[in-house]
Scaffold this active site. Structure first.
Site: not given
Ligand code: NAD
Length: 437
Positions: A30, A257, A264, A334
């Protein structure tokens, strides 16, 4: 097999550790040094149930290591590319900078016959384009696309025991070589009966975006039904139970909800629409615009319901939001609906305290203007309204009598429809669900 995993985020770190558990020699790479330091020390750089134990076991076996140096992958026969494909700033399309960079950084280190397997979610056509450029720079290597379907919160078991494998491979002997390499990687799951589907690149890429679009549509469908239930006095949870009994429909993903979020679904359906436009097939996906709109409308609806519960004004009101992560059992914030609602309430004059068992550090980085409190009871103290927006078990299990003793006003908005309205009402609460009378 000796394997590399490029990109060790929510997908790659779990994938690397799982591949080592399956008996492969794995090197994870990474570009984020902080993440690599954590992983080298055997610590998970994010919250994912079971990942710390998996990392510990894999590292103890000596088969798993991490580095920021791409050159370390030169001895691997197969490389999984797991880097991010976020939404491009100011556009719907996917940002492919990281995928492109990973492929070009990797190219000089590809050994004879190496297989490069994309796992990132990419717009249809990406694998073909990358394969064409690799055919010039490294003709001895083969590209395959093997989309990932893991769910955060269940990533370890989903990676070790997936529902299915999808291999997108080129025609001819290169394709056969890629299939046999992937079969070797996943031999344990395949022997256990996991089905695999071998297709061309475009189909493999589309399987992933189509699956996400279907799930997003199912959620927005039931949320649209919630809007109708609110308008007519019906109960969307009973409606979902009843239609879900039809096995053609199914009950899963029919929970009305505050809507979907995360790293994603929202960006994937937008990238899918953008790509369809480039291909001249935008009409086929115009329904996804509505799916997205219904989803975003849920967030403003929760703000409006909160205002109504607080006698028409948010100004100066103390509101506690239970949950910051986009879903339980994750620290991923996110595009989190909970944080989006919390920020809108704060902007409109409320004082919002957010609590979450795992996600507060990430949440504070994204929304420094909100107040964060780790302790649930302290977060609830003196609240004039409580909003349950991420369905962590500990919020589901809250005792309305005990909580009633610490809040200022017994007002709760159940943004995930997971509480028992009668129990809360009997304890003196004003309870409001989504799409329920
Ligand atoms: P993430 O942001 O958590 O991880 C991506 C990682 O890639 C980061 O750690 C980043 O530092 C690293 N990276 C970027 N460029 C690099 C480079 N050139 N070399 C080495 N490392 C690099 O993202 P994620 O959630 O793991 O998602 C990765 C991909 O997988 C995305 O395409 C996503 O859509 C897809 N996916 C994610 C999930 C999920 O649940 N998170 C599920 C299925 C598919």
């Amino acid at each position: 097999m000796r394997i590399s995993v490029i990109g060790c985020g929510y997908l790659g770190a779990v994938h690397a550790a799982a591949m080592a558990k399956l008996g492969h020699d794995v090197i994870g790479v990474d570009s984020d040094l902080r993440k690599i330091e954590e992983l080298q020390a055997g610590r998970a750089p994010f919250f994912e149930p079971g990942l710390p134990e998996l990392l510990e076991e894999a590292q103890a076996s000596g088969r798993l290591s991490f580095t920021s140096e791409m050159s370390a992958v030169s001895t691997a026969a197969l490389h999984f590319v797991c880097v991010g494909t976020p939404q491009r700033r100011g556009e719907n399309a996917a940002d492919l900078t990281y995928v492109n960079a990973a492929f070009s950084d990797l190219t000089p280190y590809l050994s004879e016959g190496a297989i490069v397997v994309g796992k990132s979610t990419v717009p249809v056509g990406t694998a073909g384009r990358l394969a064409a450029s690799l055919a010039e720079a490294a003709p001895h290597a083969t590209v395959a696309w093997n989309p990932e379907f893991l769910r955060e919160g269940h990533a370890v078991s989903d990676t070790l025991n997936p529902d299915r494998f999808v291999y997108g491979v080129p025609a001819g002997h290169q394709g056969l070589a890629a299939v046999s390499a992937l079969d070797e990687v996943y031999s344990a799951s395949l022997a256990g009966g996991t089905p695999r589907v071998v297709v061309d690149y475009a189909t493999a890429e589309l399987v992933k975006t189509a699956a996400n679009s279907f799930l997003a549509t199912k959620i927005s469908f039931i949320n649209a039904m919630a809007e109708l239930c609110e308008a007519s006095g019906a109960d969307v949870t009973l409606l979902a139970d009843a239609i879900g009994m039809d096995e053609r429909i199914g009950r899963k993903f029919l929970n009305a909800g505050v809507g979907f979020g995360g790293g994603c679904l929202p960006k994937d359906i937008r990238a899918f629409m953008a790509r369809a436009g480039e291909l001249g097939a935008d009409q086929a996906l115009t329904f996804l615009r509505e799916v997205d709109a219904i989803n975003m409308r849920r967030r403003s609806r929760v703000v409006e319901l909160t205002r109504a519960l607080l006698d028409g004004t948010l100004i100066g009101k103390r509101i506690t939001v239970l949950g910051a992560a986009f879903k339980p059992e994750s620290d991923d914030v996110r595009d989190s609906p909970a944080l989006s609602v919390a920020a809108q309430l704060q902007l409109q004059g409320a004082t919002v305290t957010v609590t979450d068992p795992q996600a507060l550090k990430n949440a504070a980085q994204r929304f420094p203007e909100l107040v964060f409190e780790q302790d649930t009871e302290l977060a609830l103290t003196n609240a004039e309204a409580v909003l349950l927006l991420t369905e962590w078990r500990e919020y589901r299990d809250l005792d309305p009598i005990a909580v009633g003793g610490v809040v200022k006003e017994k007002v709760i908005l159940d943004g995930r429809n997971i509480l028992q309205p009668t129990i809360w009402r009997e304890a003196g609460w004003t309870y409001k669900g989504i799409g329920r009378p």
